[in-house]
Each structure stands twice: as structure tokens, then as C-alpha cells.
Design a protein around this motif. Structure first.
Motif, short mmCIF file in Angstrom:
data_model
loop_
_atom_site.label_atom_id
_atom_site.label_comp_id
_atom_site.label_asym_id
_atom_site.label_seq_id
_atom_site.Cartn_x
_atom_site.Cartn_y
_atom_site.Cartn_z
N THR A 1 -1.91 -5.62 -3.24
CA THR A 1 -2.84 -4.89 -2.84
C THR A 1 -4.05 -4.60 -3.70
O THR A 1 -3.67 -4.45 -4.89
N GLU B 1 -5.63 -4.60 1.69
CA GLU B 1 -4.73 -5.69 1.48
C GLU B 1 -5.32 -6.94 0.63
O GLU B 1 -6.32 -7.16 0.91
N LYS C 1 0.63 -1.34 0.03
CA LYS C 1 0.06 -0.04 -0.11
C LYS C 1 1.08 1.28 -0.06
O LYS C 1 0.59 2.05 -0.52
N ASP D 1 -2.31 5.92 3.91
CA ASP D 1 -1.82 4.98 2.98
C ASP D 1 -3.44 4.10 2.36
O ASP D 1 -2.94 3.33 1.74
N ASP D 2 -4.37 4.38 3.07
CA ASP D 2 -5.75 3.72 2.85
C ASP D 2 -6.36 4.12 1.79
O ASP D 2 -7.04 3.24 1.19
N LEU E 1 -7.11 1.55 -0.79
CA LEU E 1 -6.23 0.53 -0.95
C LEU E 1 -6.39 -0.77 0.24
O LEU E 1 -6.70 -0.07 1.42
#
Length: 148
Positions: free
Chosen positions: A108, A99, A15, A74-75, A97
Motif C-alpha cells: 500500500t 494500492e 490497506k 480504509d482509503d 492509502l
């Protein structure tokens, strides 16, 4: 602007690396087809764009608009129109984003949502098809750029 078009792709990277590419707005013309220029006008405390101007060439028309960005680490990132263009009157978009399960190698799942309103009257189905084309092109370009 309730209806949004959405699509996802799995990219073989973490990510943080993918969001770094997404956050580098001025590099978009290298991997996002149709984007001629993206200029950051203001950054936030995290160094990421808060306000930017986007110039795109969308086939039958081109336009320049102003966008405001909100970052969730970073999500996810969300953007919305703050300055209309000559054609575009509304725009909401986001990258999320998450996992992606996999065997050992980081992966990702990147989801792109988009809703665009234009001055020209357009049937909903045609509008969603155009949004889908923009989304799919951006996701494939992002994947090629990150994995390449």
C-alpha cells in the motif's frame, strides 16, 4: 493554510491493516515520535475517533490541541484543528492509502499531507522543512510498526 507538505511511503501490508493502525490513535506514542499522548474524546458510528486531544513534544516546544477526524473507510482520514494550543493555531492533515503495484505480496502506498500554523512567525521554507520532518518521521514509524 493553502500550502501543504506531502510525502509517501510504500508499506508491505493491505490497506485495512494499515488503516487499523492509523485509526488506533491512542497507540500513536508507540510508533509516532514526538507524540506524547493522543486521547479519543468522541467516536463516530464506525467506532473510529471523531474528536481527540493530541499532546506532542516538537523539540523546542510542546503543545496540546483538539482535533476533529473524518474517515473515508480504509482509503483516507482527514483531521483538522478544532481547539488551538498555546503554539499551534492551525492544523490540517491527512493519510491517503492506495494500492501499490507489486509482485503478489500486498503493498500500500501511504501519503501523508500536513499543514501547520503556529503563533511564532516562521519563514515558509522553515515551516515546510519542519512539516516534512514530522511527516517523514511518522511515515517511517508507521512502516516499522506495521511491518515489524
Amino acid at each position: 493554510m493553502a500550502d501543504r507538505t506531502s510525502s509517501s511511503i510504500t508499506i508491505r501490508s493491505g490497506k485495512t491493516e494499515i488503516m487499523a493502525v492509523i485509526a488506533d490513535l491512542e497507540a500513536y506514542p508507540k510508533w509516532a515520535s514526538g507524540i506524547r499522548d493522543l486521547t479519543v474524546q468522541e467516536t463516530g458510528d464506525d467506532g473510529r475517533a471523531r474528536l481527540a486531544r493530541l499532546t506532542f513534544d516538537g523539540g523546542p516546544f510542546s503543545d496540546t490541541v483538539g482535533l476533529r477526524y473524518e474517515w473515508g473507510g480504509d482509503d483516507h482520514v482527514h483531521w483538522e484543528l478544532v481547539e488551538q494550543g498555546t503554539v499551534v493555531t492551525g492544523l490540517h492533515g491527512s493519510y491517503t492509502l492506495g494500492e501499490a503495484g507489486g509482485g503478489g505480496e500486498p503493498a500500500t502506498e501511504v501519503t501523508y499531507e500536513l499543514a501547520v500554523d503556529v503563533r511564532v512567525p516562521m519563514i515558509g521554507m522553515v515551516k515546510r522543512k519542519a512539516e516534512k520532518r514530522i511527516i517523514d518521521s511518522a511515515l517511517k514509524g508507521l512502516k516499522r510498526y506495521v511491518e515489524g
